[in-house]
Design an enzyme around this catalytic site. Structure first.
Site, short mmCIF file in Angstrom:
data_model
loop_
_atom_site.label_atom_id
_atom_site.label_comp_id
_atom_site.label_asym_id
_atom_site.label_seq_id
_atom_site.Cartn_x
_atom_site.Cartn_y
_atom_site.Cartn_z
CG HIS A 1 36.57 13.37 10.62
ND1 HIS A 1 36.61 11.73 10.47
CD2 HIS A 1 36.89 13.46 11.69
CE1 HIS A 1 36.49 11.02 11.67
NE2 HIS A 1 37.19 12.13 12.40
CD GLU B 1 36.98 12.29 5.46
OE1 GLU B 1 37.47 12.90 6.21
OE2 GLU B 1 37.59 10.89 5.32
CB CYS C 1 36.02 7.36 9.86
SG CYS C 1 34.76 8.53 10.20
CB CYS D 1 33.37 10.56 6.60
SG CYS D 1 34.00 11.99 8.22
#
EC number: 3.5.4.33
Lengths: 145, 145
Positions: free
Chosen positions: B47, B49, B77, B80
């Site tokens: 992801h 992040e 999410c 993260c």
């Protein structure tokens, strides 16, 4: 689980928090094995579980891990538990319970939530005494720190 | 936040879920910027992040991110959000809220838990309409999928 313990001991020898993990394919072959490498890689996300999940998906050309089993010596933290949802890990078998840092049977208990999009089957407490003994020094340091 | 949006658009152009992130140091300089790369890297944890947090700590020789700000176009999410605890991110500013997949203002709301070991300051809804518009196609596909 013996491989996960060996990886945990190797992590300890490198000065890392002693956690080890192994990811087995559906036929029981080892797809990936790793110990914690947060210090070595200067990456606070380099937990043993993250490393083996990433390596296993690479080994399978991107296929998710719904038919695979993740063995790890310590209850996964919320980051690793949530990652296991993204990786669609089929089963997680872990050693010591982690009342302070765990995310499976403690803390947010992510797989028990109704909004959880994928629930790995989980078994905790495998060779718990051995796992807890190995981790005790770390937990004592963290408690005193 | 404009840099995060640019990274999200670049991710979309690569066929990725359009999420972008940027990590700013205490003086406002960009430590890391990235878009989602889960498809390209065959890594469900890649992801935006995660990528910028890892890159930023590398750029700072291992120093945690407590004086840094993470801008991201979508609510992080649970993976993260939990990683941001490990990375000790100081502030998280995000665009669109994610009622189904978010872990900050939705789902386990990890930073609101009493057992959370580090709480990033969070601000949601930055340029929300723009962020939501960009993500709408993805959300529609996911809902229908």
């Amino acid at each position: 689980m013996s491989v996960a313990f060996a990886e945990a001991r190797a992590a300890a020898a490198r000065g890392e928090v002693p956690v080890g993990a192994v990811l087995l394919g559906p036929d029981g072959t080892i797809l990936a094995r790793a110990g914690n490498r947060t210090e070595e890689l200067r990456d606070p996300s380099a937990h043993a579980e993250m490393l083996v999940m990433r390596a296993a998906v690479q080994a399978r050309d991107g296929a998710r891990l719904s038919d695979c089993a993740l063995y790890v010596t310590l209850e996964p933290c919320p980051m690793c538990a949530a990652a296991a949802v993204h990786f669609r890990v089929g089963r997680i078998l872990f050693g010591a319970y982690d009342p302070k840092g765990g995310g499976v049977e403690h803390g947010p208990r992510l797989f028990a939530r109704r909004d959880c999009l994928h629930r790995p089957e989980t078994i905790g407490g495998l060779r718990e005494r051995e796992a807890a003994t190995m981790l005790r020094g770390f937990f004592r340091d963290r408690r005193d720190g």
